[in-house]
Design an enzyme around this catalytic site. Structure first.
Site, mmCIF file in Angstrom:
data_model
loop_
_atom_site.group_PDB
_atom_site.id
_atom_site.type_symbol
_atom_site.label_atom_id
_atom_site.label_comp_id
_atom_site.label_asym_id
_atom_site.label_seq_id
_atom_site.Cartn_x
_atom_site.Cartn_y
_atom_site.Cartn_z
ATOM 1 N N LYS A 71 34.800 -23.470 82.648
ATOM 2 C CA LYS A 71 35.630 -22.255 82.589
ATOM 3 C C LYS A 71 37.117 -22.543 82.383
ATOM 4 O O LYS A 71 37.816 -21.748 81.761
ATOM 5 C CB LYS A 71 35.431 -21.413 83.849
ATOM 6 C CG LYS A 71 34.087 -20.698 83.882
ATOM 7 C CD LYS A 71 33.990 -19.765 85.067
ATOM 8 C CE LYS A 71 32.659 -19.049 85.079
ATOM 9 N NZ LYS A 71 32.564 -18.033 86.136
ATOM 10 N N ASP A 107 35.113 -12.030 84.850
ATOM 11 C CA ASP A 107 34.622 -12.127 86.233
ATOM 12 C C ASP A 107 35.438 -11.222 87.163
ATOM 13 O O ASP A 107 34.876 -10.501 87.993
ATOM 14 C CB ASP A 107 34.738 -13.568 86.748
ATOM 15 C CG ASP A 107 33.622 -14.465 86.234
ATOM 16 O OD1 ASP A 107 32.512 -13.948 85.981
ATOM 17 O OD2 ASP A 107 33.863 -15.678 86.087
HETATM 18 P P1 NAP Z 1 33.744 -23.879 93.994
HETATM 19 O O1 NAP Z 1 34.959 -23.905 93.135
HETATM 20 O O2 NAP Z 1 32.841 -25.052 93.995
HETATM 21 O O3 NAP Z 1 34.229 -23.610 95.513
HETATM 22 C C1 NAP Z 1 33.319 -23.695 96.581
HETATM 23 C C2 NAP Z 1 33.918 -23.126 97.841
HETATM 24 O O4 NAP Z 1 32.889 -23.142 98.856
HETATM 25 C C3 NAP Z 1 35.070 -23.945 98.426
HETATM 26 O O5 NAP Z 1 35.928 -23.089 99.123
HETATM 27 C C4 NAP Z 1 34.343 -24.893 99.384
HETATM 28 O O6 NAP Z 1 35.146 -25.367 100.440
HETATM 29 C C5 NAP Z 1 33.301 -23.964 99.948
HETATM 30 N N1 NAP Z 1 32.160 -24.707 100.463
HETATM 31 C C6 NAP Z 1 31.152 -25.268 99.743
HETATM 32 N N2 NAP Z 1 30.267 -25.862 100.571
HETATM 33 C C7 NAP Z 1 30.729 -25.675 101.839
HETATM 34 C C8 NAP Z 1 30.249 -26.033 103.118
HETATM 35 N N3 NAP Z 1 29.107 -26.700 103.277
HETATM 36 N N4 NAP Z 1 30.962 -25.662 104.201
HETATM 37 C C9 NAP Z 1 32.117 -24.967 104.068
HETATM 38 N N5 NAP Z 1 32.626 -24.590 102.871
HETATM 39 C C10 NAP Z 1 31.938 -24.937 101.772
HETATM 40 O O7 NAP Z 1 32.807 -22.631 93.665
HETATM 41 P P2 NAP Z 1 33.216 -21.271 92.918
HETATM 42 O O8 NAP Z 1 33.011 -21.452 91.445
HETATM 43 O O9 NAP Z 1 34.541 -20.832 93.420
HETATM 44 O O10 NAP Z 1 32.057 -20.259 93.412
HETATM 45 C C11 NAP Z 1 32.080 -19.727 94.723
HETATM 46 C C12 NAP Z 1 30.995 -18.685 94.907
HETATM 47 O O11 NAP Z 1 31.179 -17.569 94.032
HETATM 48 C C13 NAP Z 1 29.571 -19.185 94.654
HETATM 49 O O12 NAP Z 1 28.791 -18.856 95.775
HETATM 50 C C14 NAP Z 1 29.093 -18.417 93.462
HETATM 51 O O13 NAP Z 1 27.722 -18.087 93.568
HETATM 52 C C15 NAP Z 1 29.922 -17.150 93.548
HETATM 53 N N6 NAP Z 1 30.086 -16.526 92.216
HETATM 54 C C16 NAP Z 1 29.583 -15.282 92.025
HETATM 55 C C17 NAP Z 1 29.713 -14.679 90.783
HETATM 56 C C18 NAP Z 1 29.139 -13.306 90.566
HETATM 57 O O14 NAP Z 1 29.154 -12.845 89.427
HETATM 58 N N7 NAP Z 1 28.687 -12.640 91.593
HETATM 59 C C19 NAP Z 1 30.366 -15.322 89.743
HETATM 60 C C20 NAP Z 1 30.895 -16.594 89.970
HETATM 61 C C21 NAP Z 1 30.731 -17.190 91.230
HETATM 62 P P3 NAP Z 1 36.040 -26.704 100.282
HETATM 63 O O15 NAP Z 1 37.244 -26.281 99.489
HETATM 64 O O16 NAP Z 1 36.353 -27.094 101.682
HETATM 65 O O17 NAP Z 1 35.183 -27.692 99.556
#
Ligand code: NAP
Length: 292
Positions: A71, A107
């Site tokens: 992205k 998004d």
């Molecule tokens: P990302 O950049 O990988 O960020 C992941 C986030 O989750 C970080 O804040 C990370 O914390 C935290 N995290 C992951 N594992 C963890 C754990 N075991 N304990 C505590 N914190 C944890 O992911 P992203 O792209 O931002 O996506 C985030 C969410 O948005 C996903 O669940 C995805 O399904 C959702 N999403 C939904 C849509 C939709 O259309 N509905 C679209 C896109 C994404 P740290 O910083 O401490 O690692």
């Protein structure tokens, strides 16, 4: 679907792409609206993104979606960038223009449309953002134009701090601040918040997990907006509802980011009835995916 010499192609660029629900949204809309358009996923290997974008343009694709992990990395290969995508620093939709693709972020407009559709206000709200990843950052940037206060809670507080500083620099005031997730009890007592759950915690198959498990935290949430869509009801949502709050999942955001992309590609407006049709096809595809 009747594919002929005039059928246009849109696709999804990502790695992996096998679990995407986007074909169900776009192919349903194209068929229902009688448009000669087909949507297919393209698994793009690491190191081949530039070739993929140039190839998609050379093959006369009408547009593409872009997903993880490309992205942000796709931006250098675009001819033009929409101002919102530029502010967010992430593109999930490419639209064909003269000489190259223009990048958009649907998004966040998708999330806004979802919030509005669910009757969740953001203007003047005090908002907790759980997470500090790519999506949490985008949510903070988008809500910084509407909310009264943003508090980012994250396992790694430094990442939340970086986002808060960036948002404040742009806003020219102390609109956002960061807290470690385990420090939630320092939130002011008596205050209630809209909480946007933007971590991966609680996603299938880890459905019993939530970033914060303590019931007292949820007393401070009047509305819990989960961005995860599988499972349909996460632990975060259960805890929010158990404390008397309203809770929503990320399905509508997923639907609307797709609908907005479709509207950008075709110039057509997707009406309520078609929205419902695309939503039910998307849900059907998810069910099949779970069983597989
Ligand atoms: P990302 O950049 O990988 O960020 C992941 C986030 O989750 C970080 O804040 C990370 O914390 C935290 N995290 C992951 N594992 C963890 C754990 N075991 N304990 C505590 N914190 C944890 O992911 P992203 O792209 O931002 O996506 C985030 C969410 O948005 C996903 O669940 C995805 O399904 C959702 N999403 C939904 C849509 C939709 O259309 N509905 C679209 C896109 C994404 P740290 O910083 O401490 O690692």
């Amino acid at each position: 679907m009747n594919i002929d010499g005039c059928t246009r192609t849109c696709g999804l660029i990502g790695n992996p792409v096998e679990h995407t629900m986007s074909p169900a949204i776009h192919n349903t809309l194209a068929e229902a609206m009688g448009q000669k358009l087909v949507y297919v996923p393209f698994h793009v290997q690491e190191g081949r993104l530039k070739e993929a974008v140039e190839g998609a343009y050379a093959l006369n694709l009408l547009g593409c979606n872009v997903t993880v992990p490309y992205k942000s990395r796709v931006i250098p290969y675009l001819r033009e960038l929409d101002p919102l995508a530029e502010r967010i620093g992430a593109v999930n939709t490419l639209v064909r223009t003269e000489g190259g693709f223009k990048g958009y972020n649907t998004d966040m407009p998708g999330l806004l449309r979802a919030l509005e559709s669910d009757g969740v206000a953001t203007a003047g709200e005090k908002v907790l953002i759980l997470g500090a990843g790519g999506v949490a950052r985008a949510v903070a940037v988008m809500l910084s134009e509407r909310a009264e206060e943003l508090i980012l809670l994250n396992r790694t507080v430094e990442k939340a701090q970086t986002i808060a500083e960036e948002v404040n620099a742009r806003a020219g005031r102390r609109l956002a601040r960061a807290m470690p997730a385990e420090g939630w009890s320092k939130l002011p007592k008596g205050e209630t918040y809209l909480a946007v759950q933007a971590t991966n915690v609680g996603m299938f198959p880890n459905t019993e997990e939530a970033l914060i498990q303590e019931a007292d935290f949820y007393e401070r949430i009047h509305t819990g907006y989960e961005l995860i869509f599988n499972p349909a009801k996460t632990r975060f949502m259960e805890l929010t509802e158990a404390a008397g709050g309203r809770a929503y999942n990320g399905l509508k955001m997923l639907l609307y980011q797709g609908i907005i992309a479709y509207e950008l590609w075709t110039g057509r407006t997707v009406t309520g009835e078609l929205e419902e049709l695309a939503c039910s096809e998307m849900k059907r595809a998810m069910h099949i995916g779970e069983e597989a």
